[in-house]
Write a protein that holds these residues in place. Sequence first.
Motif, PDB file in Angstrom:
ATOM      1  N   MET A 166      23.953  46.326  30.765  1.00 52.72           N
ATOM      2  CA  MET A 166      25.082  45.972  29.906  1.00 52.72           C
ATOM      3  C   MET A 166      25.914  44.889  30.580  1.00 52.72           C
ATOM      4  SD  MET A 166      28.000  48.457  28.207  1.00 52.72           S
ATOM      5  CE  MET A 166      26.877  49.052  26.958  1.00 52.72           C
ATOM      6  N   ARG A 167      26.274  43.882  29.831  1.00 48.48           N
ATOM      7  CA  ARG A 167      27.048  42.758  30.374  1.00 48.48           C
ATOM      8  C   ARG A 167      28.545  43.074  30.276  1.00 48.48           C
ATOM      9  NH1 ARG A 167      24.727  37.685  30.446  1.00 48.48           N
ATOM     10  NH2 ARG A 167      26.533  36.738  29.443  1.00 48.48           N
ATOM     11  N   PHE A 168      29.210  43.090  31.417  1.00 48.38           N
ATOM     12  CA  PHE A 168      30.620  43.424  31.506  1.00 48.38           C
ATOM     13  C   PHE A 168      31.467  42.210  31.851  1.00 48.38           C
ATOM     14  CE2 PHE A 168      29.317  47.816  31.782  1.00 48.38           C
ATOM     15  CZ  PHE A 168      30.433  48.541  31.356  1.00 48.38           C
ATOM     16  N   ALA A 169      32.728  42.287  31.442  1.00 47.80           N
ATOM     17  CA  ALA A 169      33.741  41.336  31.902  1.00 47.80           C
ATOM     18  C   ALA A 169      34.947  42.121  32.376  1.00 47.80           C
ATOM     19  CB  ALA A 169      34.145  40.397  30.769  1.00 47.80           C
ATOM     20  N   VAL A 170      35.727  41.521  33.254  1.00 45.76           N
ATOM     21  CA  VAL A 170      36.970  42.103  33.743  1.00 45.76           C
ATOM     22  C   VAL A 170      38.128  41.236  33.283  1.00 45.76           C
ATOM     23  CG1 VAL A 170      38.359  42.595  35.792  1.00 45.76           C
ATOM     24  CG2 VAL A 170      35.946  43.259  35.736  1.00 45.76           C
ATOM     25  N   VAL A 171      39.134  41.881  32.695  1.00 43.63           N
ATOM     26  CA  VAL A 171      40.373  41.207  32.321  1.00 43.63           C
ATOM     27  C   VAL A 171      41.438  41.616  33.328  1.00 43.63           C
ATOM     28  CG1 VAL A 171      42.216  41.085  30.612  1.00 43.63           C
ATOM     29  CG2 VAL A 171      39.834  41.013  29.875  1.00 43.63           C
ATOM     30  N   GLY A 172      41.888  40.647  34.114  1.00 41.06           N
ATOM     31  CA  GLY A 172      42.873  40.921  35.155  1.00 41.06           C
ATOM     32  C   GLY A 172      42.377  40.430  36.501  1.00 41.06           C
ATOM     33  N   THR A 173      43.329  40.121  37.388  1.00 44.24           N
ATOM     34  CA  THR A 173      42.959  39.594  38.702  1.00 44.24           C
ATOM     35  C   THR A 173      43.735  40.257  39.837  1.00 44.24           C
ATOM     36  OG1 THR A 173      44.606  37.818  38.481  1.00 44.24           O
ATOM     37  CG2 THR A 173      42.353  37.332  37.750  1.00 44.24           C
ATOM     38  N   GLY A 174      44.506  41.309  39.533  1.00 44.37           N
ATOM     39  CA  GLY A 174      45.323  41.965  40.544  1.00 44.37           C
ATOM     40  C   GLY A 174      44.531  42.945  41.396  1.00 44.37           C
ATOM     41  N   TYR A 175      45.260  43.774  42.128  1.00 48.23           N
ATOM     42  CA  TYR A 175      44.642  44.711  43.070  1.00 48.23           C
ATOM     43  C   TYR A 175      43.662  45.645  42.378  1.00 48.23           C
ATOM     44  CZ  TYR A 175      44.236  48.547  46.407  1.00 48.23           C
ATOM     45  OH  TYR A 175      43.761  49.517  47.242  1.00 48.23           O
ATOM     46  N   TRP A 176      44.068  46.265  41.265  1.00 48.27           N
ATOM     47  CA  TRP A 176      43.209  47.232  40.572  1.00 48.27           C
ATOM     48  C   TRP A 176      41.961  46.550  40.006  1.00 48.27           C
ATOM     49  CZ3 TRP A 176      42.982  52.128  41.197  1.00 48.27           C
ATOM     50  CH2 TRP A 176      42.414  52.978  40.248  1.00 48.27           C
ATOM     51  N   ALA A 177      42.125  45.349  39.498  1.00 40.71           N
ATOM     52  CA  ALA A 177      40.968  44.601  38.989  1.00 40.71           C
ATOM     53  C   ALA A 177      39.982  44.305  40.113  1.00 40.71           C
ATOM     54  CB  ALA A 177      41.433  43.307  38.332  1.00 40.71           C
ATOM     55  N   ARG A 178      40.499  43.862  41.259  1.00 38.13           N
ATOM     56  CA  ARG A 178      39.644  43.481  42.376  1.00 38.13           C
ATOM     57  C   ARG A 178      38.965  44.686  43.022  1.00 38.13           C
ATOM     58  NH1 ARG A 178      44.264  41.035  44.094  1.00 38.13           N
ATOM     59  NH2 ARG A 178      44.246  42.356  45.960  1.00 38.13           N
ATOM     60  N   GLU A 179      39.792  45.682  43.400  1.00 36.35           N
ATOM     61  CA  GLU A 179      39.311  46.767  44.250  1.00 36.35           C
ATOM     62  C   GLU A 179      38.617  47.887  43.482  1.00 36.35           C
ATOM     63  OE1 GLU A 179      39.368  46.505  47.506  1.00 36.35           O
ATOM     64  OE2 GLU A 179      40.346  44.551  47.277  1.00 36.35           O
TER      65      GLU A 179
END
Length: 208
Positions: free
Chosen positions: A1-14
């Motif tokens: 499944m192809r995923f994307a992440v919305v956000g670039t902060g700590y929770w998005a990264r870690e």
Amino acid sequence: MRFAVVGTGYWARETHAAALAAHPDADLVGVWGRSLTRAAELADAVAAQPYEHVDDMFADVDAVAFAVPPDVQAELAVRAARQGCHLLMDKPVAFTTRDADRVVEAVNRAGVRSLVFFTSRFAANQAEWLADVQQQHAWNSGYVRMYASIFEPGNPFGDSEWRRARGALWDIGPHALSILLPALGPVTHVVADRGLGDTVTVVLHHES
């Protein structure tokens, strides 16, 4: 499944980006953030593509993991669902019932799946306990007390503007509800009162 992440902060990264990049059945292909520079930095770290326009990213993926403030999340989640993306959302889903209902409506209309990432619900002992409670139907009350030290030095969430503005009830209150509601059922009415500092006591009356 192809995923994307919305956000670039700590929770998005870690959490989201790190887990999706490492998962054998997920292909993390895109990252979007309000800062294209930060999106590019995170995308480079997980071998994904940074996107300048979020709707372009939604068109290229099957599912989206959100790590942005609730008011930002609600609007973007509706747009992602309308493009056929499954949703992995953070809590709270939105700041208003109206916006939360719009997300539910978009999900139902598009026929996609959605999940709010309540971390404690995925711990093995917690999942087993809830399954046991739901089979027994013997519980008639429950009590949750939660404290957080978010603004202590070094806490990665301490600079979160929405957490500072909305307080603990919006930040950790949903985690308490994520345990109480599956165990005791839907709520019919609520009584709440503010205590010392940022503490709040909430009493729930359940349908059962």
